[in-house]
Design a protein around this motif. Sequence first.
Motif, PDB file in Angstrom:
ATOM      1  N   VAL A  93      11.633 -11.220   2.995  1.00 48.07           N
ATOM      2  CA  VAL A  93      10.182 -11.317   2.837  1.00 48.07           C
ATOM      3  C   VAL A  93       9.531  -9.974   3.158  1.00 48.07           C
ATOM      4  CG1 VAL A  93       8.083 -12.367   3.795  1.00 48.07           C
ATOM      5  CG2 VAL A  93      10.042 -13.805   3.213  1.00 48.07           C
ATOM      6  N   ALA A  94       9.969  -9.347   4.239  1.00 47.28           N
ATOM      7  CA  ALA A  94       9.397  -8.049   4.630  1.00 47.28           C
ATOM      8  C   ALA A  94       9.655  -7.001   3.548  1.00 47.28           C
ATOM      9  CB  ALA A  94       9.985  -7.601   5.964  1.00 47.28           C
ATOM     10  N   ALA A  95      10.850  -6.998   2.984  1.00 48.78           N
ATOM     11  CA  ALA A  95      11.177  -6.026   1.933  1.00 48.78           C
ATOM     12  C   ALA A  95      10.347  -6.294   0.677  1.00 48.78           C
ATOM     13  CB  ALA A  95      12.667  -6.080   1.612  1.00 48.78           C
ATOM     14  N   ALA A  96      10.158  -7.555   0.326  1.00 50.26           N
ATOM     15  CA  ALA A  96       9.347  -7.900  -0.854  1.00 50.26           C
ATOM     16  C   ALA A  96       7.907  -7.447  -0.651  1.00 50.26           C
ATOM     17  CB  ALA A  96       9.407  -9.400  -1.120  1.00 50.26           C
ATOM     18  N   GLU A  97       7.363  -7.668   0.532  1.00 48.28           N
ATOM     19  CA  GLU A  97       5.992  -7.244   0.826  1.00 48.28           C
ATOM     20  C   GLU A  97       5.873  -5.723   0.785  1.00 48.28           C
ATOM     21  OE1 GLU A  97       4.887  -9.092   4.512  1.00 48.28           O
ATOM     22  OE2 GLU A  97       4.717 -11.072   3.578  1.00 48.28           O
ATOM     23  N   GLU A  98       6.870  -5.031   1.316  1.00 47.44           N
ATOM     24  CA  GLU A  98       6.839  -3.563   1.302  1.00 47.44           C
ATOM     25  C   GLU A  98       6.881  -3.035  -0.128  1.00 47.44           C
ATOM     26  OE1 GLU A  98       6.391   0.276   2.247  1.00 47.44           O
ATOM     27  OE2 GLU A  98       6.048  -1.444   3.555  1.00 47.44           O
ATOM     28  N   ARG A  99       7.684  -3.663  -0.994  1.00 49.20           N
ATOM     29  CA  ARG A  99       7.724  -3.239  -2.405  1.00 49.20           C
ATOM     30  C   ARG A  99       6.355  -3.406  -3.057  1.00 49.20           C
ATOM     31  NH1 ARG A  99      12.630  -5.916  -2.148  1.00 49.20           N
ATOM     32  NH2 ARG A  99      11.775  -7.802  -3.099  1.00 49.20           N
ATOM     33  N   MET A 100       5.691  -4.521  -2.776  1.00 44.62           N
ATOM     34  CA  MET A 100       4.365  -4.761  -3.350  1.00 44.62           C
ATOM     35  C   MET A 100       3.366  -3.717  -2.850  1.00 44.62           C
ATOM     36  SD  MET A 100       3.923  -8.911  -3.640  1.00 44.62           S
ATOM     37  CE  MET A 100       3.477  -9.052  -1.941  1.00 44.62           C
ATOM     38  N   HIS A 101       3.394  -3.425  -1.546  1.00 45.55           N
ATOM     39  CA  HIS A 101       2.464  -2.445  -0.974  1.00 45.55           C
ATOM     40  C   HIS A 101       2.750  -1.045  -1.501  1.00 45.55           C
ATOM     41  CE1 HIS A 101       0.489  -5.287   1.623  1.00 45.55           C
ATOM     42  NE2 HIS A 101       1.631  -5.647   2.162  1.00 45.55           N
ATOM     43  N   THR A 102       4.029  -0.702  -1.630  1.00 45.24           N
ATOM     44  CA  THR A 102       4.397   0.614  -2.153  1.00 45.24           C
ATOM     45  C   THR A 102       3.906   0.781  -3.582  1.00 45.24           C
ATOM     46  OG1 THR A 102       6.323   0.770  -0.710  1.00 45.24           O
ATOM     47  CG2 THR A 102       6.341   2.149  -2.694  1.00 45.24           C
ATOM     48  N   ARG A 103       4.126  -0.254  -4.410  1.00 40.71           N
ATOM     49  CA  ARG A 103       3.656  -0.190  -5.800  1.00 40.71           C
ATOM     50  C   ARG A 103       2.137  -0.025  -5.844  1.00 40.71           C
ATOM     51  NH1 ARG A 103       4.958  -5.078  -7.744  1.00 40.71           N
ATOM     52  NH2 ARG A 103       2.926  -5.811  -7.119  1.00 40.71           N
ATOM     53  N   ALA A 104       1.417  -0.788  -5.025  1.00 35.57           N
ATOM     54  CA  ALA A 104      -0.047  -0.714  -5.005  1.00 35.57           C
ATOM     55  C   ALA A 104      -0.511   0.687  -4.604  1.00 35.57           C
ATOM     56  CB  ALA A 104      -0.616  -1.764  -4.056  1.00 35.57           C
ATOM     57  N   ARG A 105       0.143   1.285  -3.592  1.00 36.56           N
ATOM     58  CA  ARG A 105      -0.228   2.646  -3.160  1.00 36.56           C
ATOM     59  C   ARG A 105       0.036   3.659  -4.270  1.00 36.56           C
ATOM     60  NH1 ARG A 105       2.205   0.943   1.670  1.00 36.56           N
ATOM     61  NH2 ARG A 105       4.116   2.043   1.150  1.00 36.56           N
ATOM     62  N   MET A 106       1.182   3.537  -4.937  1.00 38.16           N
ATOM     63  CA  MET A 106       1.533   4.484  -5.996  1.00 38.16           C
ATOM     64  C   MET A 106       0.555   4.380  -7.170  1.00 38.16           C
ATOM     65  SD  MET A 106       5.696   4.178  -5.906  1.00 38.16           S
ATOM     66  CE  MET A 106       5.906   5.104  -7.402  1.00 38.16           C
ATOM     67  N   LEU A 107       0.226   3.160  -7.553  1.00 41.51           N
ATOM     68  CA  LEU A 107      -0.723   2.979  -8.652  1.00 41.51           C
ATOM     69  C   LEU A 107      -2.093   3.517  -8.276  1.00 41.51           C
ATOM     70  CD1 LEU A 107       0.285  -0.582  -9.896  1.00 41.51           C
ATOM     71  CD2 LEU A 107       0.699   1.602 -11.047  1.00 41.51           C
ATOM     72  N   ALA A 144      -2.798   5.846  -6.114  1.00 44.87           N
ATOM     73  CA  ALA A 144      -2.730   7.304  -6.054  1.00 44.87           C
ATOM     74  C   ALA A 144      -2.775   7.923  -7.450  1.00 44.87           C
ATOM     75  CB  ALA A 144      -1.460   7.744  -5.324  1.00 44.87           C
ATOM     76  N   ALA A 145      -2.255   7.184  -8.431  1.00 41.43           N
ATOM     77  CA  ALA A 145      -2.256   7.676  -9.812  1.00 41.43           C
ATOM     78  C   ALA A 145      -3.544   7.311 -10.541  1.00 41.43           C
ATOM     79  CB  ALA A 145      -1.059   7.115 -10.556  1.00 41.43           C
TER      80      ALA A 145
END
Length: 86
Positions: free
Chosen positions: A41-55, A57-58
């Motif tokens: 669950v923690a890894a899935a949440e981190e992937r979602m947050h990372t994607r949101a930050r990258m998008l 930033a772009a």
Amino acid sequence: PLIDPRARVLPDLGIAEFEDAESGARVLVDTADAAVRARYVAAAEERMHTRARMLAAAGVDEVPIEVDADLVAPLAAYFRLRASRR
């Protein structure tokens, strides 16, 4: 992104074999272990947050759409918001 709520949690299935789609490597995982499920669950949440930050930033807008919910409402809300920015 299309979000499948079932992909956010790892169900308790006991011992399960998983295969890496890229390498073909296989691993046995004890999904009955609460700590394993919590890390998933923690890894899935981190992937979602990372994607949101990258998008963000772009400068790319993100419209989360859950596959088990209304698909039109989030898109309509997004396009209304975009129209109001003009």
